[in-house]
Motif scaffolding. Sequence first.
Motif, PDB file in Angstrom:
ATOM      1  N   LYS A  32      -7.644  -2.193   4.650  1.00 33.13           N
ATOM      2  CA  LYS A  32      -7.298  -1.054   5.949  1.00 33.13           C
ATOM      3  C   LYS A  32      -8.316  -0.449   6.506  1.00 33.13           C
ATOM      4  N   VAL A  34     -12.591   6.361  -0.481  1.00 31.66           N
ATOM      5  CA  VAL A  34     -13.190   5.127   0.088  1.00 31.66           C
ATOM      6  C   VAL A  34     -13.924   5.274   1.254  1.00 31.66           C
ATOM      7  N   ASP A  84      -8.147   5.794  -0.349  1.00 24.55           N
ATOM      8  CA  ASP A  84      -8.278   6.164   0.444  1.00 24.55           C
ATOM      9  C   ASP A  84      -9.286   7.480   1.335  1.00 24.55           C
ATOM     10  N   ASP A 138       0.911  -1.453  -0.159  1.00 22.56           N
ATOM     11  CA  ASP A 138      -0.216   0.038   0.056  1.00 22.56           C
ATOM     12  C   ASP A 138       0.636   1.056  -0.536  1.00 22.56           C
ATOM     13  N   SER A 184     -10.621   0.265  -6.990  1.00 20.37           N
ATOM     14  CA  SER A 184      -9.605  -0.021  -7.153  1.00 20.37           C
ATOM     15  C   SER A 184      -9.015   1.833  -7.224  1.00 20.37           C
ATOM     16  N   HIS A 218     -11.667  -2.433  -0.208  1.00 19.58           N
ATOM     17  CA  HIS A 218     -10.477  -1.467   1.412  1.00 19.58           C
ATOM     18  C   HIS A 218     -10.874  -1.824   2.798  1.00 19.58           C
TER      19      HIS A 218
END
Length: 555
Positions: A551, A517, A514, A449, A510, A548
Amino acid sequence: ARYFFNKEGDFNNLTAAAYHKKTHLLVTGFASGVFHLHELPDFNLIHSLSISDQRIASISINCTGDWIAFGCSGLGQLLVWEWQSESYVLKQQGHFNSMVSLAYSPDGQYIVTGGEDGKVKVWNTSSSFCFVTFTEHNSGVTAVTFTSTGYVVLSASLDGTVRAFDLHRYRNFRTFTSPRPSQFSCLAVDSSGEIVAAGSQDSFEIFIWSMQSGRLLDVLAGHEGPISSLSFNPMKCVLASASWDKTVKLWDMLDSWRTKETFIINSDVLVVAFRPDGKELAVAALNGQITFWDHDSAVQTGSIEGRHDLQMGRKELDKITAKQAAKGKSFTTLCYSADGQSILAGGLSKFVCIYNVKEQILMKKFEISCNHSLDAMEVFCVSKEMKNYFCGHRTTSLTFINSGILEDYHYSSVSILEHISLLLNIVISLLGRSWAATTTEGLLLYSLDSGLMFDPFELDIDVTPSNIRKTLSQKEYTMAIVMAFKLNEKKLIQEVIEAVPSSEVDVVCSSLPDLYVEKLLEFLASAFETSCHLEFYLIWVHKLLMLHGQKLKTR
């Protein structure tokens, strides 16, 4: 003007200085670890403070002149000092000597490291900062590990103790010792966190303690050499021990710690590791071989010749060829990936190798250090071109051989040096997304990541509803969603999301940063209340969580 610092007679070498133009502030650092703050042009002393007993190597002042950063190379220390309130903003210090062991916490958020300086440090993987240091050990730390809960850190040391530290209260709540003083070289804790095992390098014994009571439960004897590595099977009550006596022994916890099996290896065994499902055992030996064993049937299932993968170039002053030098190389640390299909291996070399266990082939090789000396260095050496430059005097010329081309470089003095990073320990995060290594250059983290979390919501003149719709018409769906969230108009966000074809949802999810998201998930959660496009939004949520979820969970 000229000013002298040594008027008081405390003759002290000036080692670093910085000047802030706006505030007329001069900061000076000295070899004794003292720093002075002076106001120019009158040279008035504002204050003086000692921050360590080592020389201050570098000083920097921030743009406003409020914060001063000090670097002490001897201690590996970084300090940020706010001089007006006379308080620390930041205080970080690495290990004084080499780090020799490390372990990830079960959730992958923290890493614990042990060093030759006797310190145990716990680091945050996202901020890269050390947030607690334990200094109870009196000698070098040889092994560290987390329990399965992630709230307890265990460390073994050459001072003859194994210590347990509580990460809630930051205290040493258990100290395990042996009846006779022993130097502990390795450490393991079972999956329940109740049984602690440590191997001795001088008495060749393995000591077993209870975490709850701190009592010594058993002493396992049988090895005829120092214990080099211990590993508990994650699924069964079995302990594997490796020794320099060329054997690996399996001890059955349920059968009064009797020896269940003994594997004979061709060379001194340096490390053992169980696969995460507990069905396979990997063994690395001094001859550079990694062997794989089915421990239930005591059958060897495969082997990897890793010696050539650790091979490095020949240096100017090496008496033997690179091929011969490789014969002394071996892996000193092993770690399985989370799925058990790959194994990471590292040793006293600048390379980390990833092997496919089933195919027994090298998948990738990481070069930890490319740090060559500035004067000269040859990785590929043509032996017939080698000349003896070092005959007790300095030389003024050096012939550099590179791809068959001879070039002359002139130096007043030449030192041929290659800085090799010795890989001391290696471990994979249980999530399988990252791995870490302790090297002579410090703690290194590698991740799949990018880890880039920061994205300011700066609205520039290009982020407008018309530009968002134009981006959408060009089928740049990810960019359109990001722009819509920057503008933060609910109806526009809904319009953009519903314009994305269901076949493109996977690709968009994808490639989404982040930060967006979480914002998109929040929007989808509220949209479920009112929207009639239930299945379409469920596809979005499913794809986002699959890609995700791990994470988000760690945060």
